[in-house]
Design an enzyme around this catalytic site. Structure first.
Site, PDB file in Angstrom:
ATOM      1  N   ARG A  55       0.738  -1.360   0.020  1.00 16.19           N
ATOM      2  CA  ARG A  55       0.176   0.066   0.032  1.00 16.19           C
ATOM      3  C   ARG A  55       0.886   1.293  -0.044  1.00 16.19           C
ATOM      4  O   ARG A  55       0.383   2.047  -0.879  1.00 16.19           O
ATOM      5  CB  ARG A  55      -0.925  -0.082   1.308  1.00 16.19           C
ATOM      6  CG  ARG A  55      -2.303  -0.828   0.845  1.00 16.19           C
ATOM      7  CD  ARG A  55      -2.863  -1.368   2.159  1.00 16.19           C
ATOM      8  NE  ARG A  55      -1.844  -2.279   2.794  1.00 16.19           N
ATOM      9  CZ  ARG A  55      -1.608  -3.582   2.370  1.00 16.19           C
ATOM     10  NH1 ARG A  55      -2.356  -4.009   1.538  1.00 16.19           N
ATOM     11  NH2 ARG A  55      -0.671  -4.392   3.000  1.00 16.19           N
ATOM     12  N   THR A  56       1.628   1.516   0.941  1.00 15.40           N
ATOM     13  CA  THR A  56       2.383   2.679   1.099  1.00 15.40           C
ATOM     14  C   THR A  56       3.365   2.900  -0.410  1.00 15.40           C
ATOM     15  O   THR A  56       3.124   3.882  -0.811  1.00 15.40           O
ATOM     16  CB  THR A  56       3.446   2.483   2.236  1.00 15.40           C
ATOM     17  OG1 THR A  56       2.717   2.186   3.434  1.00 15.40           O
ATOM     18  CG2 THR A  56       4.322   4.056   2.350  1.00 15.40           C
ATOM     19  N   LYS A  84      26.093  -4.189  -2.067  1.00 19.19           N
ATOM     20  CA  LYS A  84      27.468  -4.260  -2.292  1.00 19.19           C
ATOM     21  C   LYS A  84      28.181  -3.492  -0.963  1.00 19.19           C
ATOM     22  O   LYS A  84      29.520  -3.376  -0.903  1.00 19.19           O
ATOM     23  CB  LYS A  84      27.799  -3.453  -3.469  1.00 19.19           C
ATOM     24  CG  LYS A  84      27.224  -4.069  -4.679  1.00 19.19           C
ATOM     25  CD  LYS A  84      27.913  -3.019  -5.890  1.00 19.19           C
ATOM     26  CE  LYS A  84      27.264  -3.699  -7.326  1.00 19.19           C
ATOM     27  NZ  LYS A  84      27.621  -2.644  -8.269  1.00 19.19           N
ATOM     28  N   ARG A 105      11.606   3.897   3.044  1.00 27.20           N
ATOM     29  CA  ARG A 105      11.284   2.958   4.208  1.00 27.20           C
ATOM     30  C   ARG A 105      12.498   2.369   4.552  1.00 27.20           C
ATOM     31  O   ARG A 105      13.026   1.787   3.410  1.00 27.20           O
ATOM     32  CB  ARG A 105       9.920   1.962   3.679  1.00 27.20           C
ATOM     33  CG  ARG A 105       9.682   1.077   4.873  1.00 27.20           C
ATOM     34  CD  ARG A 105       8.533   0.241   4.582  1.00 27.20           C
ATOM     35  NE  ARG A 105       7.200   0.971   5.000  1.00 27.20           N
ATOM     36  CZ  ARG A 105       6.155   0.519   4.653  1.00 27.20           C
ATOM     37  NH1 ARG A 105       5.968  -0.832   4.477  1.00 27.20           N
ATOM     38  NH2 ARG A 105       4.938   1.313   5.082  1.00 27.20           N
ATOM     39  N   HIS A 133       5.271   6.492  11.322  1.00 26.22           N
ATOM     40  CA  HIS A 133       4.734   5.947   9.891  1.00 26.22           C
ATOM     41  C   HIS A 133       3.720   7.210   9.676  1.00 26.22           C
ATOM     42  O   HIS A 133       2.544   7.201   9.544  1.00 26.22           O
ATOM     43  CB  HIS A 133       4.081   4.916   9.818  1.00 26.22           C
ATOM     44  CG  HIS A 133       3.854   4.448   8.570  1.00 26.22           C
ATOM     45  ND1 HIS A 133       4.012   5.078   7.449  1.00 26.22           N
ATOM     46  CD2 HIS A 133       3.418   3.022   7.938  1.00 26.22           C
ATOM     47  CE1 HIS A 133       3.597   4.686   6.151  1.00 26.22           C
ATOM     48  NE2 HIS A 133       3.320   3.295   6.755  1.00 26.22           N
TER      49      HIS A 133
END
Length: 359
Positions: A55-56, A84, A105, A133
Site C-alpha cells: 500500500r505505502t 555491495k 522506508r 509512519h
C-alpha cells in the site's frame, strides 16, 4: 544540523493547523482528481524501500503518476548497491540528486532523519522500523475526518502489537493533539505501548486505559484500530507464535460495538480481522487504504520543491554516550552525530526517541 529542505520525518514536527490544511487538500483532490493531473509534470519521485510494502509504496507511486510525474527507485535493496555495502548516506545522496522528492522506508529507526541530513531533495518518511509512519497517520486522519466529521472527542481503541506498531505510535501522537480524545490500549502485557509514547499521552493530558480484553473494550469505542502481530519484529518464532492469535475481530465481537463504530487497519492483515467482517458497513480499512493515494498526492504537492530550511538536530553529542536501541540508525551508520536532547539524568536520542538514563 539544518536540512536545506522541508521534510516529513515526524508529523509532530508540524502544527496541527498544517495537518488540517493537508487533510482538506486531500479531500479536494478526492472529489476532483482530474484538476491535479498535471501539477507535477516533469517531476521525479525516488522511492527507496528497504522493507516490503504494498500500500505505502504503490500509493506513493500512484500519487505521483496521477499528478503527472514519474518514479524511480527500488523495492528491494538487494537489487541496488546497498547489496555491495553502500551506506545510507551515499545511497540517499545519489538518488536525491536524481529526484525532486524522495520517499523512504527502512527497518532502522531514525533512518529518515539521517537521510534528510544530507539529501538534495525533500525526504518523506514511509516508515522507519517500529518508530513512526507519518503518512499512514495522515491517511488515518483523513478517513476519520470524513467518517466522523471530527478528530477530537473520540474514544479510540488500538489493538494488537502496540510495542512494535509504528502506525499506532504515529496515530496516538497525532490524536493526542486534538481535544478530548480517550485511548483504550488493547494488548497483552508483552506487547504494551512503549513508555515514550505513554509519556507523550501524559504530557498532552490525554486519558488512556490499558486492557487485555477486546470484548471488554468494544462497547465503549467510537473507533477501533486493529493491527497485526508483526512477525518480523520478534526475536524468535516461539515469541511470535505465543502472541499470534490472541486478538481476532469477528462478527461476534463486532456485535458488542456501537452502531456507528468505524474499524480501521493499516494493513496488511494476517488473521486479526476475520474475512466475514469485510461485509459490515463499519469496516472501512479498504476505503482507508484508497484514501492513502489522495493524502499522499496532497503531501507531494505540499512538499515538492519546498526549500525552506528545517532544523533536524537540536541537541548535542555527549562524550562516550551512544543510543541503547540496537535498531537505531546511529548504531549502524557510524558517521552520524549521536545527538541527544536533555542535559540531566535522562537523555533522548534525536533519531529514534529512545530514552537513556545516564550513569
Amino acid at each position: 544540523m539544518i536540512s536545506k529542505f522541508q521534510n516529513l520525518i515526524d508529523l509532530n514536527d508540524y502544527p496541527v493547523s498544517w495537518w488540517d490544511e493537508l487533510i482538506e487538500l486531500g479531500k479536494k483532490i478526492k472529489k476532483n482528481p482530474e484538476e491535479y493531473a498535471h501539477k507535477c509534470d516533469g517531476k521525479i519521485m525516488g522511492t527507496l524501500f528497504y522493507e516490503p510494502s504494498t500500500r505505502t509504496q504503490m500509493s506513493f507511486q500512484t500519487a505521483m503518476l496521477r499528478l503527472g510525474g514519474r518514479v524511480i527507485g527500488f523495492d528491494n535493496p538487494e537489487t541496488s548497491s546497498v547489496a555491495k555495502g553502500e551506506n545510507l548516506k551515499d545511497t540517499t545522496k545519489i538518488v536525491s540528486s536524481y529526484a525532486d522528492i524522495m520517499v523512504m522506508r527502512n527497518p532502522l529507526e531514525g533512518s529518515a532523519k539521517a537521510a534528510a541530513l544530507t539529501a538534495d531533495c525533500p525526504i518523506i518518511n514511509a516508515g522507519d522500523g517500529k518508530h513512526l509512519h507519518p503518512t499512514q497517520t495522515l491517511t488515518d486522519l483523513l478517513t476519520l475526518s470524513e467518517k466522523k466529521g471530527r478528530l477530537g472527542g473520540l474514544t479510540v481503541g488500538v489493538c494488537g502489537d502496540l510495542i512494535n506498531g509504528r502506525t499506532v505510535h504515529s496515530l496516538l501522537k497525532a490524536l493526542s493533539c486534538y481535544p478530548d480524545n480517550t485511548f483504550v490500549l488493547i494488548s497483552t502485557k508483552e506487547l504494551r505501548l512503549p513508555s515514550y509514547i505513554k509519556s507523550i499521552l501524559k504530557a498532552t493530558n490525554s486519558k488512556y486505559i490499558e486492557v487485555e480484553s477486546l470484548e471488554e473494550a468494544m462497547p465503549m469505542l467510537d473507533v477501533l484500530y486493529m493491527t497485526r502481530i508483526q512477525k518480523e519484529r520478534f526475536a524468535s518464532e516461539i515469541e511470535y507464535l505465543s502472541q499470534k492469535d490472541i486478538y481476532i475481530l469477528d462478527n461476534r465481537k463486532l456485535s458488542l460495538a456501537k452502531k456507528d463504530l468505524i474499524v480501521l487497519h493499516p494493513l496488511p492483515r494476517v488473521d486479526e480481522i476475520a474475512v466475514e467482517v469485510d461485509d459490515d458497513p463499519r469496516a472501512l480499512y479498504f476505503e482507508q487504504a484508497k484514501n492513502g493515494v489522495f493524502i499522499r498526492m496532497a503531501l507531494v504537492l505540499t512538499m515538492i520543491g519546498n526549500t525552506n530550511p528545517q532544523v533536524l538536530l537540536k541537541g548535542k553529542t555527549h562524550a562516550g554516550v551512544c543510543c541503547k536501541n540496537p535498531k537505531c540508525i546511529t548504531n549502524h551508520e557510524q558517521y552520524l552525530p549521536k545527538n541527544f536532547i536533555g542535559n540531566g539524568d535522562t537523555l533522548e536520542c534525536e533519531y529514534c526517541d529512545e530514552r537513556l538514563l545516564r550513569e
